[in-house]
Every structure is written in C-alpha cells, then in structure tokens.
Enzyme design. Structure first.
Site, PDB file in Angstrom:
ATOM      1  CE  LYS A  65      -3.966  -2.454   2.234  1.00  0.00           C
ATOM      2  NZ  LYS A  65      -4.885  -3.279   3.418  1.00  0.00           N
ATOM      3  CD  GLN A 109      -3.304  -4.557   5.985  1.00  0.00           C
ATOM      4  OE1 GLN A 109      -3.718  -2.734   6.069  1.00  0.00           O
ATOM      5  NE2 GLN A 109      -4.160  -5.425   5.900  1.00  0.00           N
ATOM      6  CG  ASP A 132     -10.180  -0.194   5.323  1.00  0.00           C
ATOM      7  OD1 ASP A 132      -9.682  -0.267   4.094  1.00  0.00           O
ATOM      8  OD2 ASP A 132      -9.383  -0.431   5.818  1.00  0.00           O
TER       9      ASP A 132
HETATM   10  N1  GUN Z   1      -7.538  -6.389   5.816  1.00  0.00           N
HETATM   11  C1  GUN Z   1      -7.285  -7.443   4.458  1.00  0.00           C
HETATM   12  N2  GUN Z   1      -7.769  -6.347   3.869  1.00  0.00           N
HETATM   13  C2  GUN Z   1      -8.114  -5.272   4.865  1.00  0.00           C
HETATM   14  C3  GUN Z   1      -9.014  -4.409   4.283  1.00  0.00           C
HETATM   15  O1  GUN Z   1      -9.084  -3.886   2.163  1.00  0.00           O
HETATM   16  N3  GUN Z   1      -8.566  -3.030   5.258  1.00  0.00           N
HETATM   17  C4  GUN Z   1      -8.054  -3.327   6.015  1.00  0.00           C
HETATM   18  N4  GUN Z   1      -7.887  -2.073   6.941  1.00  0.00           N
HETATM   19  N5  GUN Z   1      -7.594  -4.921   6.448  1.00  0.00           N
HETATM   20  C5  GUN Z   1      -7.750  -5.229   5.449  1.00  0.00           C
END
Ligand code: GUN
Length: 302
Positions: A65, A109, A132
């Site tokens: 990311k 995350q 998100d």
């Molecule tokens: N863990 C797995 N996929 C995601 C996501 O799309 N966002 C976040 N914050 N954590 C994740």
C-alpha cells in the site's frame, strides 16, 4: 476453424480478467488526478497506514500500500506499532491523525490483536478520513445509496465485473460470504447496479444449486477451491476474492480456477485479480477524501 468450433473453443476456456493490468491503469489515472491536485491546488493527498503487530501477511499488504501510494504521488505516513500496543494508545493515535491536516485518509490494517476491539477503533476514525469505508456512518451511507467512502475490495470487484460487462441491470449476482469487509458491501454495490442479489455464506443450504443460477458469482468466503466447475452457469462472470495459503505457502482463491475456467465466461485469477484492485481503490478513496476535505470537486476515478 469453423464458427461453431471457435465458439466451443471459447466456451471451453473462460477469459481471464487481468486485475493486475486493470489496477495498473487505474493507478495511472489516479496519479494524473494527484498531479492536478498538486499543480493546481498545492494539495498532496496523504494516507496514514497503521499496523499493529507483525502479522506476516499484513506486513506485506501494508508495504504494498505504501509503495503504490508513493508511485501515485500520494504521501504516506506509516505507523508500525508493537503487538502489545494498548487500545487506548491506538485510539489516541487515531484521534491525533483525525486532526492532522496533511492526513486525508486513515487505514488501520486488520486483523488487530485480540485485546483490541476493532469496532471501537473503526468508529474512532473520522468518517471523512475512513478510506476503508468501514466506519458505521459510511456503511449506513452505502446502504442508503448516499455518497460516502466505500470499501476498497468491493469497489475493485465492481470495476473488474464492469471491465467485461458494463450493464449489470437484471443480472442475478450471487455473493458467497457475509463479511463487513467484502460480502455485505459488494452485495450493496451490486444492488446499486440493478442486479438481483442473493447472499450466500458458509451455512447456506444447497450452495452449488444457488451458485448455478448466478450470472455473476463473487466468492469471498475464505475456503480454498470451494467453488467447482459444476457450480457455474455457462458463461458466468466469476470474481474470486479468496486469499488462502496452502501448506506449501502458495496463495490460492476460493474458486477452483482450472475447473471453473471450463464453464465460466470470465474469471479472475488469484493472485492477480481482486487483490491489486483493492490497493488501487484505496488510492482512489484517498484522492476522493482529500478533495472533499478541501471543498474541491471530486474527480470521477477510473
Ligand atoms: N485486511 C485485509 N483486507 C483489508 C482491507 O481492505 N482493509 C484493512 N484495513 N485491513 C484489511
């Protein structure tokens, strides 16, 4: 080759939807929007990425990311916290980031360590910075068909589907999986596209029968190779959101790719399907959030 033979040839092998290539194009388009924001408005979109602990998969996701953000001209702020971080410490950090003018998006995350209440954390993020789309306000906005921030993987799934079929009106979509992260929001987005949506999950009776009715099948249930070729309506669009690790360390989806490819019209691979789209949509959400926070017109991304 005769036309019939050509058709049979086509029917015998689904077209692969190249998520990697589609995501690359999307990231390039986002980078152009960022250029305009920087040049015309001196605005650099900023994304804070918070990781608690060292879950190996999460460490890789977060690093991807950060790298993609930098490539698109988005500033990232990384917070790597120890697995023993208390809930209060994490909430304090989020409250601080909520006030930072240079941070337009906040991503924590998931999963979080067990001693931390993920809902309390998600609710503390300013909903305008919730890139998100997991804050209760954004969930509500999605349900109500109002503008908000929409979860990234579901946005990516819709973009993949629309890359092969632009008009989804009247199509029957079956979603397997009812998570807040994927299943529920993707069902809402499919409804918005005028699909008839069936939500299925691990406890659904006669799942193969239900899946066989799907023009569009989204598998997000977390069971390796669950979906087989004889579950598929010929020609269907199959989107595999599963990320399952084999004992040998290989990543495989929820769909038995080789078997389903014999029946489906279109299919996403794992890896290289929904995964890269999630990151591209996160960058898109960060640009949208930055524009809204600065009262600028939100560009149409994609
Ligand atoms: N863990 C797995 N996929 C995601 C996501 O799309 N966002 C976040 N914050 N954590 C994740």
């Amino acid at each position: 080759m005769t036309h019939t033979a050509e058709r049979e040839e086509k029917q015998s092998q689904a077209t692969r939807i190249d998520g990697k290539a589609i995501a690359k194009k999307l990231r390039e388009s986002i980078a152009c929007h960022v250029d305009v924001l920087v040049t015309d408005h001196k605005l650099i979109p900023g994304l804070a990425v918070v990781l608690v602990g060292e879950d190996p998969a999460s460490v890789i996701y977060v690093s991807n990311k950060k790298k993609s953000a930098a490539e698109a001209g988005i500033r990232s702020f990384e917070y790597n916290l120890s697995k023993d971080t208390s809930q209060d410490e994490l909430l304090n950090l989020i409250q601080k980031l909520n006030k930072e003018k240079e941070v337009h998006g906040i991503l924590v995350q998931l999963p979080l360590p067990k001693h931390i209440d993920a809902n309390a954390v998600l609710e503390t993020i300013d909903s305008a910075k919730d890139v998100d789309g997991l804050h209760i306000e954004n969930i509500g906005r999605l349900m109500a068909g109002m503008p908000g921030l929409v979860p990234c993987t579901p946005l990516g799934c819709i973009a993949l589907i629309k890359s092969v079929e632009n008009n989804l009106t009247g199509l029957h979509a079956v979603v397997i999986g009812r998570s807040n992260l994927v299943g529920k929001p993707v069902a809402q987005l499919l409804l918005r596209e005028n699909c008839t949506v069936t939500m299925a999950h691990s406890r659904t009776s006669n799942l193969p029968h239900i899946c066989r009715q799907a023009d569009i099948l989204v598998a997000a249930v977390g069971k390796a190779k669950l979906v087989k070729g004889d579950w598929i309506k010929p020609g269907a669009i199959v989107i595999d959101v599963g990320i399952n690790r084999t004992e040998a360390g290989k990543i495989i989806g929820d769909v038995d790719f080789d078997d389903v490819s014999k029946v489906a019209g279109y299919i996403t691979p794992v890896p290289g399907g929904a995964g890269p789209m999630t990151i591209a949509c996160l960058l898109g959400n960060t640009v949208i959030a930055a524009c809204r926070q600065n009262n600028l017109t939100v560009p149409s991304i994609g």
